[in-house]
Scaffold this active site. Structure first.
Site, PDB file in Angstrom:
ATOM      1  N   CYS A  55     -31.649  30.131  31.360  1.00 18.99           N
ATOM      2  CA  CYS A  55     -32.661  30.529  30.162  1.00 18.99           C
ATOM      3  C   CYS A  55     -33.300  31.746  30.484  1.00 18.99           C
ATOM      4  CB  CYS A  55     -33.784  29.196  30.338  1.00 18.99           C
ATOM      5  SG  CYS A  55     -35.187  29.535  29.207  1.00 18.99           S
ATOM      6  N   CYS A  58     -38.673  21.641  28.293  1.00 23.68           N
ATOM      7  CA  CYS A  58     -39.102  22.808  29.033  1.00 23.68           C
ATOM      8  C   CYS A  58     -40.248  22.559  30.012  1.00 23.68           C
ATOM      9  CB  CYS A  58     -39.440  24.064  27.985  1.00 23.68           C
ATOM     10  SG  CYS A  58     -40.248  25.615  28.860  1.00 23.68           S
ATOM     11  N   GLU A 104     -58.435  44.120  12.324  1.00 18.19           N
ATOM     12  CA  GLU A 104     -56.932  43.538  12.486  1.00 18.19           C
ATOM     13  C   GLU A 104     -56.268  44.058  11.214  1.00 18.19           C
ATOM     14  OE1 GLU A 104     -53.615  41.720  13.279  1.00 18.19           O
ATOM     15  OE2 GLU A 104     -55.407  41.708  14.719  1.00 18.19           O
ATOM     16  N   CYS A 138     -38.009  31.840  32.328  1.00 22.55           N
ATOM     17  CA  CYS A 138     -38.537  31.857  33.677  1.00 22.55           C
ATOM     18  C   CYS A 138     -37.948  32.929  34.697  1.00 22.55           C
ATOM     19  CB  CYS A 138     -38.675  30.477  34.066  1.00 22.55           C
ATOM     20  SG  CYS A 138     -39.788  29.421  33.233  1.00 22.55           S
ATOM     21  N   CYS A 195     -51.910  42.865  27.734  1.00 21.61           N
ATOM     22  CA  CYS A 195     -50.584  41.951  28.143  1.00 21.61           C
ATOM     23  C   CYS A 195     -49.384  42.891  28.940  1.00 21.61           C
ATOM     24  CB  CYS A 195     -50.042  41.290  27.157  1.00 21.61           C
ATOM     25  SG  CYS A 195     -49.241  42.282  25.725  1.00 21.61           S
ATOM     26  N   GLN A 236     -53.548  32.690  21.970  1.00 22.29           N
ATOM     27  CA  GLN A 236     -53.060  32.702  23.067  1.00 22.29           C
ATOM     28  C   GLN A 236     -52.159  31.503  23.596  1.00 22.29           C
ATOM     29  OE1 GLN A 236     -52.703  35.207  25.243  1.00 22.29           O
ATOM     30  NE2 GLN A 236     -54.323  36.792  25.074  1.00 22.29           N
ATOM     31  N   CYS A 286     -37.081  23.231  36.629  1.00 26.93           N
ATOM     32  CA  CYS A 286     -36.295  23.218  35.585  1.00 26.93           C
ATOM     33  C   CYS A 286     -34.759  23.530  36.177  1.00 26.93           C
ATOM     34  CB  CYS A 286     -36.577  24.095  34.682  1.00 26.93           C
ATOM     35  SG  CYS A 286     -35.579  24.409  33.110  1.00 26.93           S
TER      36      CYS A 286
END
Length: 446
Positions: A71, A153, A326, A74, A402, A276, A65
């Site tokens: 951006c 992207c 949840e 990344c 995460c 996800q 890219c």
């Protein structure tokens, strides 16, 4: 000044030293020799920007890219994928040592991808105007709300470019203004695009500063010429906020959801659903969680922070019974619907905070747990939730995370009194080309 980059920080930035003084330099990698310019100076360290690459690291490769430096998405696209995986493994190991207090953490090599591009099944594109007054869409530059124009992207699906160009053309033809954060005026804020990789179904949700979108049926006619287009909706967000989605969904054409599969489990996904973003790696993640849970068909399993029931349903066919907790009402409704969609009857979902529901069901109703699976947000688990888990004393705790830092912090608490031992950690590269990494950890009761 000139500096040689020696290592990498937690956000993917290169770290070099000048007379022992550390510099954090974005867009650099170990082995680079670079000319840099200081941007922020602290007493014990400084931040700098890359001015010129004097001698590139042998671990660099050409990014796909052209916008990767501008951006904010990344951070490490210029690093070879092999080295990206090693960096993430070391990041997890170091956080477990430094923050978790584990002298020799049992970290496996990271599970990577065959092709670490085009993996995102979801993206949210902001709309605005450039300095010449042209309507643009793309991604925000790092740590700003300045849009970097880009419709293709390298991490996203190929259909994004066609969809976004149709929307841009439509705005220009019908003189529809994009939202302006400074004035609070204008209509179109974001376009959310989702794809079911297993089904090919596409969703477009237009986030608007109002309740109607002019000539939206004409836009629907164009969008539904794209193969797989299944759902077009409007999302109402009239608040002056950085939160992208509002609470109200207005159907335009097709369904208000798409369907996707992970393994042999089907899921219905609405614009508001958490799901996800990398389905290829998600299956690896969930299969690892299932393996670590060690189910024989006789266990009672609790999943905390269960979302739309993705992991709960994945586990249910191997367990006696599964309970999911949840806090988001729509997610709980989606979870119940997904259980019915897959004809799974041995799972029950509760609405509420994990730190409140779990103690209540344990203390008042005596519901125990053989295995507890947790998949908390980035901030990790609430302390009351951790305490109740320890009181319930399941045989195994499977922690899906995460964020390696909060993962290490919570594992330290769970292992503090010696009741549990950290036996396995499997990092999974859910977000190639970025500094992010997901983990599955297994705690076994001593």
């Amino acid at each position: 000044m000139e500096v040689t980059i020696e290592s990498m920080g937690s956000a993917g930035e290169g770290i070099g030293r000048v007379d022992g003084y550390p510099l954090f330099v974005k867009d650099t990698f170990p082995g680079d020799r670079a000319r840099v310019s200081l941007t922020k100076v602290k007493k014990t360290y400084a931040f700098a920007r890359l001015v010129e690459l004097l001698d590139p690291s042998p671990n660099r490769e050409e990014p796909r890219c052209a916008q990767h430096r501008r951006c904010g998405g990344c951070q490490i696209q210029g690093l070879s994928y092999e080295k990206q995986l090693l960096y993430k493994e070391e990041k997890v190991r170091e956080d477990l040592k430094r923050l978790g207090g584990f002298a020799e953490p049992p970290v496996n090599p990271v599970l990577g991808m065959e092709d670490p591009y085009r993996y995102r099944n979801k993206a949210q594109f902001p709309f605005g105007k450039d300095k010449e007054g042209r309507i643009v869409t793309g991604f925000y530059a790092g740590r700003t709300h300045s849009i970097v124009p880009e419709t293709d992207c390298a991490l996203g699906i190929g259909e994004n470019q066609n969809i976004l160009q149709m929307i841009l053309d439509f705005l220009n033809e019908h003189h529809i203004e994009p939202y302006d954060e400074t004035t609070g005026k204008g209509l179109l804020r974001h376009a959310l695009i989702r794809k079911g990789f297993a089904t090919g179904q596409l969703m477009v949700c237009l986030v608007i500063n109002g309740r109607r979108f002019p000539q939206v049926e004409k836009l629907a006619e164009r969008l539904f010429t794209i193969p797989g287009m299944t759902s077009l909706t409007l999302n109402v967000n009239q608040k002056n906020t950085n939160v992208i989605l509002g609470d109200e969904i207005i159907p335009v054409r097709g369904q208000t959801y798409i369907t996707d599969k992970i393994g042999n489990i089907s899921y219905q996904i609405s614009p508001l659903s958490f799901y996800q973003v990398n389905p290829v790696q998600t299956e690896k993640l969930y299969r690892t969680a299932l393996e670590y849970a060690g189910l024989t068909g006789r266990e009672t399993v609790w999943e905390l922070y269960c979302g739309i029931g993705t992991i709960s349903l994945f586990l249910a066919r191997s367990a006696k019974e599964v309970y999911g907790v949840e806090i988001v009402p729509q997610a709980v409704e989606d979870a119940k619907h997904n259980a019915g969609l897959n004809s799974i009857s041995n799972v029950k979902f509760y609405l509420g905070k994990a730190e409140e529901v779990l103690p209540e069901k344990y203390e008042k109703e005596g519901i125990h747990a053989d295995v507890i699976v947790i998949d908390p947000p980035r901030k990790g688990c609430d302390s009351a939730c951790l305490e109740t888990m320890l009181a319930m004393a399941p045989e195994r705790i499977v922690y899906v995370s995460c964020d390696p830092a909060t993962f290490a912090r919570d594992l330290k608490i769970l292992c503090a009194d010696g009741s549990y031992e950290l036996t396995k950690v499997q990092p999974v590269d859910m977000f190639p080309q970025t500094a992010g990494v997901e983990n599955v950890g297994l705690l076994t009761r001593r």
